[in-house]
Design an enzyme around this catalytic site. Structure first.
Site, PDB file in Angstrom:
ATOM      1  N   ASP A   1       0.841  -1.202   0.000  1.00 18.85           N
ATOM      2  CA  ASP A   1       0.000   0.000   0.000  1.00 18.85           C
ATOM      3  C   ASP A   1       0.877   1.253   0.000  1.00 18.85           C
ATOM      4  O   ASP A   1       2.099   1.168  -0.070  1.00 18.85           O
ATOM      5  CB  ASP A   1      -0.917  -0.071   1.231  1.00 18.85           C
ATOM      6  CG  ASP A   1      -2.138   0.814   1.130  1.00 18.85           C
ATOM      7  OD1 ASP A   1      -2.372   1.386   0.056  1.00 18.85           O
ATOM      8  OD2 ASP A   1      -2.865   0.928   2.137  1.00 18.85           O
TER       9      ASP A   1
ATOM     10  N   ASP B   1       3.118   6.362  -3.848  1.00 19.31           N
ATOM     11  CA  ASP B   1       2.193   7.480  -3.624  1.00 19.31           C
ATOM     12  C   ASP B   1       2.975   8.782  -3.469  1.00 19.31           C
ATOM     13  O   ASP B   1       3.418   9.123  -2.381  1.00 19.31           O
ATOM     14  CB  ASP B   1       1.335   7.213  -2.380  1.00 19.31           C
ATOM     15  CG  ASP B   1       0.374   8.363  -2.087  1.00 19.31           C
ATOM     16  OD1 ASP B   1       0.345   9.320  -2.879  1.00 19.31           O
ATOM     17  OD2 ASP B   1      -0.335   8.290  -1.071  1.00 19.31           O
TER      18      ASP B   1
ATOM     19  N   GLU C   1      -0.624   7.306  -7.387  1.00 20.58           N
ATOM     20  CA  GLU C   1      -1.700   8.202  -6.962  1.00 20.58           C
ATOM     21  C   GLU C   1      -1.436   9.611  -7.469  1.00 20.58           C
ATOM     22  O   GLU C   1      -0.304  10.096  -7.437  1.00 20.58           O
ATOM     23  CB  GLU C   1      -1.829   8.203  -5.429  1.00 20.58           C
ATOM     24  CG  GLU C   1      -2.978   9.060  -4.932  1.00 20.58           C
ATOM     25  CD  GLU C   1      -3.458   8.687  -3.528  1.00 20.58           C
ATOM     26  OE1 GLU C   1      -4.242   9.466  -2.967  1.00 20.58           O
ATOM     27  OE2 GLU C   1      -3.072   7.626  -3.004  1.00 20.58           O
TER      28      GLU C   1
ATOM     29  N   SER D   1     -13.795   3.854   2.986  1.00 21.65           N
ATOM     30  CA  SER D   1     -14.570   3.512   4.180  1.00 21.65           C
ATOM     31  C   SER D   1     -15.670   4.541   4.409  1.00 21.65           C
ATOM     32  O   SER D   1     -15.417   5.739   4.391  1.00 21.65           O
ATOM     33  CB  SER D   1     -13.658   3.442   5.412  1.00 21.65           C
ATOM     34  OG  SER D   1     -12.788   2.332   5.310  1.00 21.65           O
TER      35      SER D   1
ATOM     36  N   ASN E   1      -9.709   0.081  -1.959  1.00 23.03           N
ATOM     37  CA  ASN E   1      -9.011  -0.114  -0.697  1.00 23.03           C
ATOM     38  C   ASN E   1      -9.989  -0.044   0.467  1.00 23.03           C
ATOM     39  O   ASN E   1     -10.775   0.900   0.566  1.00 23.03           O
ATOM     40  CB  ASN E   1      -7.943   0.967  -0.510  1.00 23.03           C
ATOM     41  CG  ASN E   1      -6.725   0.739  -1.377  1.00 23.03           C
ATOM     42  OD1 ASN E   1      -6.725  -0.111  -2.262  1.00 23.03           O
ATOM     43  ND2 ASN E   1      -5.673   1.495  -1.130  1.00 23.03           N
TER      44      ASN E   1
ATOM     45  N   ASP F   1      -9.844  -0.534   4.682  1.00 26.41           N
ATOM     46  CA  ASP F   1      -8.973  -0.780   5.826  1.00 26.41           C
ATOM     47  C   ASP F   1      -9.682  -0.438   7.125  1.00 26.41           C
ATOM     48  O   ASP F   1      -9.875  -1.291   7.986  1.00 26.41           O
ATOM     49  CB  ASP F   1      -7.681   0.038   5.685  1.00 26.41           C
ATOM     50  CG  ASP F   1      -6.684  -0.238   6.806  1.00 26.41           C
ATOM     51  OD1 ASP F   1      -6.774  -1.319   7.438  1.00 26.41           O
ATOM     52  OD2 ASP F   1      -5.807   0.600   7.055  1.00 26.41           O
TER      53      ASP F   1
END
Length: 362
Positions: free
Chosen positions: A112, A147, A177, A271, A290, A292
């Site tokens: 990640d 990233d 990203e 999320s 993603n 988490d």
């Protein structure tokens, strides 16, 4: 539903690499689903995730953050020079590679967010990938993420291109990203960021595609469309998945592609998003989401509920409401209470597999 993804893969179970990852993501785009990428920090979170994907008959992405990789090595190991994150990442990769075939599903093994200051971690893992490649003809990890979204766009694209050049001979995937995802993730805090920078511009997507495509087809882009990492109330964040549709159309026109979705997009900071927002983003070419924060909470909740329910059996090794000489080993054995966390996390992963239309895609 058309042909299942297993028909497209040369390796049907265990960690997949190279062209199989490309085929998986192509199949996901063609069949309007995305694969959840679950952050794993231990053997326990690994098996909870694998179990969910096996039960739902679908692929899964298991990913390690820099902090999660260090935790895999153990908090007692120094992380000077990223040594714990490198050692833990390698250990987790070997563990997942040896165990995943037992679950009978294809698994993408990924790392990640790697911000600029964490690049020595990625360098160490790539060293190991190259060693593994010499022995086995494939890298240890299916893919990595770089990233550099906090850096100037030109630096981001040039540095990402340099890393893709290193990964390309191994047919290793690289996720990058562009545009900032708000909130807080391992080592990156963007909680106070200006709202406009949460939205990536189509010109940037095109510039990335033009820079990376000649090097390798194995890359994906995490674009900002209002995403925020961490916990937030639904409605507090203004997501604009329709921007991804515009990006695809813009790139298609500029490069003269015959594909409606020439870009593989990744959804970060998911999320708390609604099922509709997920489905809309997936329809515009998102192949990986993603997850988490929600999984962490789910894992904890099973253990929390068990501890609260069994409190009177956990205060001493011997002695409980059934008698002062009654042993409590069956209650405090870690295999019992850790398993409770695995069960609730696994259930939450299954929800994601349903939400992203991943279930049943084998």
């Amino acid at each position: 539903m058309g042909v299942g993804v297993l028909e497209k893969l040369s390796r049907k179970t265990g960690v997949i690499v190279g062209d199989d990852v490309l085929r998986l993501f192509e199949h996901a785009q063609q069949n309007n689903y995305a694969i959840p990428a679950v952050n794993v920090t231990s053997s326990s979170t690994v098996v909870a995730s694998l179990e969910a994907a096996r039960d739902q008959n679908c692929p899964i992405v298991l990913q390690l953050s820099q902090g999660g990789a260090a935790y895999f090595a153990g908090k007692g190991v120094s992380n000077d020079g990223q040594q714990a994150s490198i050692a833990g990442g390698i250990a987790a990769a070997h563990y997942i590679r040896s165990l995943a075939p037992a679950y009978g599903i294809p698994v993408v093994l990924h790392t990640d967010h790697c911000a600029k200051k964490l690049l020595p971690w990625l360098d160490g893992l790539l060293d190991e990938d190259e060693r593994y490649f010499k022995l086995h003809g494939e890298p240890l990890f299916s893919s990595h993420m770089i990233d550099l979204s906090e850096e100037p766009v030109d630096y981001n694209i040039q540095t990402t291109a340099a890393y893709l050049k290193r990964a390309a001979p191994m047919k290793q995937w690289l996720e990058m990203e562009i545009g900032i995802t708000g909130g807080e993730e391992d080592g990156v805090n963007n909680e106070d960021v200006d709202n406009n920078s949460l939205y990536t511009q189509p010109e940037d997507i095109l510039a990335i595609h033009k820079a990376l495509s000649p090097i390798s087809p194995y890359f994906s882009i995490a674009a900002g469309f209002g995403n925020v990492h961490g916990v937030y109330k639904p409605g507090n964040v203004k997501l604009h998945p329709e921007l991804l549709k515009k990006h695809q159309a813009y790139v298609k026109e500029k490069i003269g592609s015959n594909k409606d979705k020439p870009v593989f997009f990744v959804f970060h900071g998911g999320s708390g998003s609604s099922k509709e927002e997920y489905k809309e983003a997936i329809s515009y070419g998102v192949v990986k989401v993603n997850v988490d924060t929600d999984m962490q909470f789910a894992y904890m909740s099973g253990i929390r509920d068990y501890i609260l329910k069994k409190k009177d059996y956990l205060m001493t090794a011997v002695g409980n409401p059934e008698g002062e000489d009654k042993p409590n080993k069956k209650s405090f054995d870690p295999r019992v209470w850790v398993r409770e966390g695995e069960k609730t996390m696994s259930q939450r992963v299954k929800v994601a597999l349903e939400d992203f239309n991943t279930a049943g895609q084998l």
